[in-house]
Motif scaffolding. Structure first.
Motif, mmCIF file in Angstrom:
data_model
loop_
_atom_site.group_PDB
_atom_site.id
_atom_site.type_symbol
_atom_site.label_atom_id
_atom_site.label_comp_id
_atom_site.label_asym_id
_atom_site.label_seq_id
_atom_site.Cartn_x
_atom_site.Cartn_y
_atom_site.Cartn_z
ATOM 1 N N ARG A 107 0.855 -1.039 -0.076
ATOM 2 C CA ARG A 107 0.227 0.125 -0.057
ATOM 3 C C ARG A 107 0.895 1.271 -0.048
ATOM 4 N NH1 ARG A 107 -5.009 -1.455 4.156
ATOM 5 N NH2 ARG A 107 -5.747 -3.535 3.070
ATOM 6 N N GLN A 108 1.808 1.241 -0.624
ATOM 7 C CA GLN A 108 2.696 2.385 -0.878
ATOM 8 C C GLN A 108 2.485 3.158 -2.247
ATOM 9 O OE1 GLN A 108 7.064 1.919 0.090
ATOM 10 N NE2 GLN A 108 6.592 -0.045 0.709
ATOM 11 N N LEU A 109 2.666 4.554 -2.134
ATOM 12 C CA LEU A 109 2.090 5.378 -3.478
ATOM 13 C C LEU A 109 0.938 5.210 -3.821
ATOM 14 C CD1 LEU A 109 5.510 4.954 -5.767
ATOM 15 C CD2 LEU A 109 4.849 6.880 -4.101
ATOM 16 N N ALA A 110 0.030 4.868 -2.804
ATOM 17 C CA ALA A 110 -1.542 4.937 -2.908
ATOM 18 C C ALA A 110 -1.863 5.825 -3.913
ATOM 19 C CB ALA A 110 -2.249 4.675 -1.720
ATOM 20 N N THR A 111 -2.798 5.357 -4.870
ATOM 21 C CA THR A 111 -3.326 6.187 -5.866
ATOM 22 C C THR A 111 -2.513 6.702 -7.192
ATOM 23 O OG1 THR A 111 -3.139 8.520 -5.046
ATOM 24 C CG2 THR A 111 -5.131 7.097 -4.305
ATOM 25 N N HIS A 112 -1.212 6.537 -6.942
ATOM 26 C CA HIS A 112 -0.326 7.124 -7.914
ATOM 27 C C HIS A 112 0.774 5.860 -8.780
ATOM 28 C CE1 HIS A 112 -0.565 11.275 -7.097
ATOM 29 N NE2 HIS A 112 -1.020 10.796 -5.674
ATOM 30 N N HIS A 113 0.065 4.718 -8.719
ATOM 31 C CA HIS A 113 0.743 3.636 -9.281
ATOM 32 C C HIS A 113 1.021 3.990 -10.740
ATOM 33 C CE1 HIS A 113 -0.328 0.489 -5.816
ATOM 34 N NE2 HIS A 113 0.633 1.596 -5.478
ATOM 35 N N LEU A 114 -0.082 4.375 -11.203
ATOM 36 C CA LEU A 114 -0.065 4.397 -12.882
ATOM 37 C C LEU A 114 0.968 5.566 -13.407
ATOM 38 C CD1 LEU A 114 -1.102 3.096 -15.561
ATOM 39 C CD2 LEU A 114 -2.864 5.143 -15.507
ATOM 40 N N GLN A 115 0.782 6.773 -12.628
ATOM 41 C CA GLN A 115 1.823 7.829 -12.887
ATOM 42 C C GLN A 115 3.303 7.251 -12.826
ATOM 43 O OE1 GLN A 115 0.048 10.583 -9.873
ATOM 44 N NE2 GLN A 115 -0.562 12.062 -11.796
ATOM 45 N N PHE A 116 3.604 6.575 -11.500
ATOM 46 C CA PHE A 116 4.868 6.202 -11.360
ATOM 47 C C PHE A 116 5.236 5.028 -12.493
ATOM 48 C CE2 PHE A 116 7.257 2.511 -9.468
ATOM 49 C CZ PHE A 116 8.649 3.231 -9.175
ATOM 50 N N TYR A 117 4.349 4.292 -12.993
ATOM 51 C CA TYR A 117 4.822 3.514 -14.067
ATOM 52 C C TYR A 117 5.071 4.241 -15.188
ATOM 53 C CZ TYR A 117 3.801 -0.450 -17.295
ATOM 54 O OH TYR A 117 3.855 -1.326 -18.404
ATOM 55 N N LEU A 118 4.154 4.998 -15.731
ATOM 56 C CA LEU A 118 4.321 5.587 -16.819
ATOM 57 C C LEU A 118 5.454 6.478 -17.095
ATOM 58 C CD1 LEU A 118 0.648 6.290 -17.802
ATOM 59 C CD2 LEU A 118 2.117 4.519 -18.745
ATOM 60 N N ILE A 119 5.792 7.088 -15.944
ATOM 61 C CA ILE A 119 6.992 8.384 -15.977
ATOM 62 C C ILE A 119 8.126 7.441 -16.127
ATOM 63 C CG2 ILE A 119 8.150 9.625 -14.438
ATOM 64 C CD1 ILE A 119 5.764 10.686 -13.281
ATOM 65 N N LEU A 120 8.295 6.101 -15.358
ATOM 66 C CA LEU A 120 9.614 5.406 -15.661
ATOM 67 C C LEU A 120 9.635 5.054 -16.905
ATOM 68 C CD1 LEU A 120 9.850 3.497 -12.264
ATOM 69 C CD2 LEU A 120 11.047 5.374 -12.998
ATOM 70 N N TYR A 121 8.380 4.703 -17.588
ATOM 71 C CA TYR A 121 8.371 4.173 -18.949
ATOM 72 C C TYR A 121 8.716 5.126 -20.002
ATOM 73 C CZ TYR A 121 6.887 1.856 -23.365
ATOM 74 O OH TYR A 121 6.870 1.462 -24.764
#
Length: 249
Positions: free
Chosen positions: A182-196
């Motif tokens: 339950r870390q970075l809740a509500t921001h998983h997609l942003q985190f993933y796409l920024i790294l991509y």
């Protein structure tokens, strides 16, 4: 290495279709396995879910063609670009994300929904890129590295499809951990796409794409602008988050 898809074009297309179907099935399976508390979509009614799904589909489908349309400007085949087979998941992700955000704005949905898609998307893209590998498309430039692959007489080239399999597969593991902890809740997609965006911007150096402007390819410009936009969105959300919300970032 031996040529991939040496048995013919039809075999490659069949394998591509099989892996795409597997990717779609994996997306639905992983989505269904996510814990309910990590699925904000459960707060939406059927009408809202349908509108967001439709926005993602059409936004992604249309934007996936845009780079090919831009690249065809001034060429005799330009008018056929929309109907050609070419499409890119990179631009498709951008279009789907923006379309959903716009749809959410008009629907008055003010909470984040991306966590429902991040992990399933990473798994689906990892599987889908295997389809590209066996189809012999989306490969990189020539290389003398021992893992270079010959795609139907291309000579040894970077198997960039497999590089993406490793990237998205690794991100799936990271996103699974973030979901479970339950870390970075509500921001998983942003985190993933920024790294991509960062990954794809860097690996464009080993892809056979022509420069579009200022020495960058059209995909590098897409990733650069999209990555900056996602980072700004995250910063703004952090800036206006409450104390309890900020602790989860």
């Amino acid at each position: 290495m031996h040529p991939v898809n040496g048995s013919g074009l039809e075999t490659g297309r069949l394998l591509y279709a099989v892996f795409m179907a597997m990717a779609f099935g994996a997306f639905l399976l992983v989505r269904g396995m996510l814990p309910k508390e990590s699925s904000p979509l459960s707060r939406l009614d059927i009408r809202q879910r349908f509108i967001l799904a439709t926005a993602a589909f059409f936004g992604g489908s249309i934007s996936a063609k845009i780079p090919f349309v831009i690249a065809s400007f001034g060429k005799s085949t330009g008018q056929l670009a929309w109907a050609a087979d070419g499409k890119t998941v990179t631009a498709g992700l951008v279009g789907a994300y923006l379309s959903v955000e716009i749809a959410k704005f008009f629907l008055g949905i003010r909470f984040k929904t991306g966590d429902s898609f991040a992990l399933p998307l990473a798994v689906a893209l990892a599987i889908g890129r295997l389809g590209c590998f066996f189809n012999g498309c989306c490969h990189g430039i020539a290389t003398e590295l021992p893992w270079g692959v010959d795609f139907k007489g291309s000579g040894p080239v970077h198997p960039t499809q497999l590089y993406e399999v490793l990237f998205h597969g690794s991100m799936a593991l990271v996103l699974w951990y973030l979901t479970a902890s339950r870390q970075l809740a509500t921001h998983h997609l942003q985190f993933y796409l920024i790294l991509y965006c960062i990954y794809r911007f860097i690996t464009e150096a080993i892809r056979p794409e022509p420069n579009f402007a200022l020495g960058l390819t059209i995909f590098q410009w897409t990733m650069l602008l999209f990555g900056i936009g996602l980072t700004m969105q995250w910063f703004i959300e952090l800036r206006y988050a409450t104390g309890q919300e900020r602790d989860r970032f």
